[in-house]
Design an enzyme around this catalytic site. Structure first.
Site, PDB file in Angstrom:
ATOM      1  NE  ARG A 158      -6.519  -4.526 -13.088  1.00  0.00           N
ATOM      2  CZ  ARG A 158      -7.775  -4.755 -12.634  1.00  0.00           C
ATOM      3  NH1 ARG A 158      -8.830  -4.566 -12.791  1.00  0.00           N
ATOM      4  NH2 ARG A 158      -7.471  -5.141 -10.732  1.00  0.00           N
ATOM      5  CG  HIS A 206      -4.611  -8.801  -8.585  1.00  0.00           C
ATOM      6  ND1 HIS A 206      -4.363  -7.084  -8.595  1.00  0.00           N
ATOM      7  CD2 HIS A 206      -5.687  -8.413  -8.708  1.00  0.00           C
ATOM      8  CE1 HIS A 206      -5.055  -6.390  -8.608  1.00  0.00           C
ATOM      9  NE2 HIS A 206      -6.160  -7.189  -8.567  1.00  0.00           N
ATOM     10  CD  GLN A 230      -7.145  -7.763  -3.992  1.00  0.00           C
ATOM     11  OE1 GLN A 230      -7.954  -6.764  -4.491  1.00  0.00           O
ATOM     12  NE2 GLN A 230      -8.255  -8.005  -2.813  1.00  0.00           N
ATOM     13  CG  ASP A 283     -10.865 -13.906  -8.333  1.00  0.00           C
ATOM     14  OD1 ASP A 283     -11.824 -13.482  -8.957  1.00  0.00           O
ATOM     15  OD2 ASP A 283      -9.327 -13.714  -9.267  1.00  0.00           O
ATOM     16  CB  CYS A 300      -9.344 -10.199  -5.334  1.00  0.00           C
ATOM     17  SG  CYS A 300      -9.874 -11.441  -6.067  1.00  0.00           S
ATOM     18  NE  ARG A 322      -6.083  -3.603  -4.171  1.00  0.00           N
ATOM     19  CZ  ARG A 322      -6.393  -3.727  -5.196  1.00  0.00           C
ATOM     20  NH1 ARG A 322      -6.957  -5.000  -5.772  1.00  0.00           N
ATOM     21  NH2 ARG A 322      -6.070  -2.983  -6.587  1.00  0.00           N
TER      22      ARG A 322
HETATM   23  N1  NVA Z   1      -8.618 -12.834 -11.489  1.00  0.00           N
HETATM   24  C1  NVA Z   1      -9.372 -11.937 -11.730  1.00  0.00           C
HETATM   25  C2  NVA Z   1      -9.328 -10.786 -10.796  1.00  0.00           C
HETATM   26  C3  NVA Z   1      -9.711  -9.093 -10.555  1.00  0.00           C
HETATM   27  C4  NVA Z   1      -9.865  -8.548  -9.408  1.00  0.00           C
HETATM   28  C5  NVA Z   1      -9.278 -11.688 -13.030  1.00  0.00           C
HETATM   29  O1  NVA Z   1      -8.112 -11.398 -13.982  1.00  0.00           O
HETATM   30  O2  NVA Z   1      -9.902 -10.921 -13.764  1.00  0.00           O
HETATM   31  N1   CP Z   2     -10.200  -6.592  -7.012  1.00  0.00           N
HETATM   32  C1   CP Z   2      -9.837  -5.663  -7.678  1.00  0.00           C
HETATM   33  O1   CP Z   2      -8.748  -5.642  -8.103  1.00  0.00           O
HETATM   34  O2   CP Z   2     -11.273  -5.024  -8.222  1.00  0.00           O
HETATM   35  P1   CP Z   2     -11.256  -4.019  -9.938  1.00  0.00           P
HETATM   36  O3   CP Z   2     -10.513  -5.032 -10.745  1.00  0.00           O
HETATM   37  O4   CP Z   2     -12.176  -3.304  -9.592  1.00  0.00           O
HETATM   38  O5   CP Z   2      -9.770  -3.490  -9.478  1.00  0.00           O
END
Ligand code: NVA
Ligand code: CP
Length: 312
Positions: free
Chosen positions: A103, A130, A133, A227, A267, A295
């Protein structure tokens, strides 16, 4: 099949259906208490440069339930690309572990890791995409609309993404291209999804739709997805974005304009009272916790396919 899961667009519809089918099988095994230790003795490194609840916990539990183990590496542990190059990190890790989940911010880092090792690299979120997800979201749609996971036909299921054209939205556009998902996005000007991903989807024959007006967009929607307005790394823009995105809140009035049986997806984490009201998030249309649960199951299938026996 590709060795890595960096983007949904890297897989064929058949390969993606293979993930859904195996995920459904492993989910049912877990619920029945049947062991499914497909990755006995295998180790997954988890590289996190951003915070996480769902991604970290599900990948760790996945590896335990698959009979393997995982090692969590925080931003301060490795300093990806800072303490040593991304390529050197990849070349070291492949000598010890069987897979990497990453990540990170720049999508290029995920690609660079993948290019510099022979073990699978799984994208656990970048600024651009992502995929885990959205694959889990698709499994959730499959379940709620009673589709065949081995051959899902998404025809007639209009998915409307309301809000920021972000990493999650971009992965939905990839899904639209590969699986024929009927996808509409409603976002303010200047916050469109990635133009390269949009054009690539169109070149593949997909027909994603962009409508500025959220009320018009959700007409006939079977799924409304939202989101956060400020993704991780964009926190400094949060106050300004609250003003820009205010008309894009998913609230009861917007949900009432969609199909009566509409499912609301997010998500998570959610910012209650911003992109979604608590009334909707906790209401009868919401399936957000099913997404979060999936997930676990979907990633198990991805891990088993990419890190395990070829016939998993
Ligand atoms: N779009 C959000 C998704 C979090 C799971 C982010 O990147 O923070
Ligand atoms: N939806 C998701 O990826 O959650 P986290 O950021 O908590 O991993």
């Amino acid at each position: 099949m590709k060795k890595d899961l960096i983007s949904i667009a890297d897989f064929t519809a058949e390969e993606l259906a293979g993930f859904f089918r195996l995920a459904a099988e492993l989910k049912s095994k877990l619920k029945s208490g049947i062991p499914h230790r497909l990755l006995e003795g295998k180790v997954l490194a988890l590289l996190f440069e951003k915070p996480s609840l769902r991604t970290r916990v599900t990948f760790e539990v996945d590896m335990i339930q698959l009979g393997g183990a995982s090692i969590y590496l925080s931003p301060s542990d490795i300093g990806l690309g800072k303490r040593e190059t991304v390529a050197d990190t990849a070349r070291n890790l492949e000598r010890w572990v069987d897979g990497i989940m990453v990540r990170t911010f720049s999508h290029k880092i995920a690609l660079e890791l993948a290019e510099n090792c022979s073990i699978p690299v799984i994208n656990g979120l970048t600024d651009l995409l992502h995929p885990c997800q959205v694959l889990a979201d698709l499994l959730t749609v499959i379940e709620h609309f009673d589709l065949d996971p081995a051959r899902p036909d998404f025809t007639g299921i209009k998915v409307v993404f309301v809000g920021d054209g972000n990493n999650v939205a971009n992965s939905w556009i990839n899904a639209c291209a590969r699986l024929g998902v009927d996808f509409t996005i409603s976002c303010p000007e200047g916050h469109d999804p990635d133009s390269g991903i949009w054009e690539a989807a169109r070149a593949d024959g997909a027909k994603p739709v962009l409508l500025r007006d959220p009320a018009a967009a959700v007409e006939g929607a079977k799924v409304i997805y939202t989101d956060v307005w400020a993704s991780m790394g964009r926190e400094a823009e949060a106050a300004e974005r609250k003003k820009i995105f205010a008309p894009y809140q998913v609230n009861s009035a917007l949900v009432a304009k969609a199909d009566p049986g509409v499912k609301v997806m997010h998500c998570l984490p959610a910012h209650r009272g911003e992109e979604i009201t608590s009334e909707v998030l906790d209401g009868p249309h919401s399936i957000v916790l099913d997404e979060a649960e999936n997930r676990l199951h979907l990633q198990k299938a991805v891990l088993a396919r990419l890190m395990g026996r070829k016939n998993a």
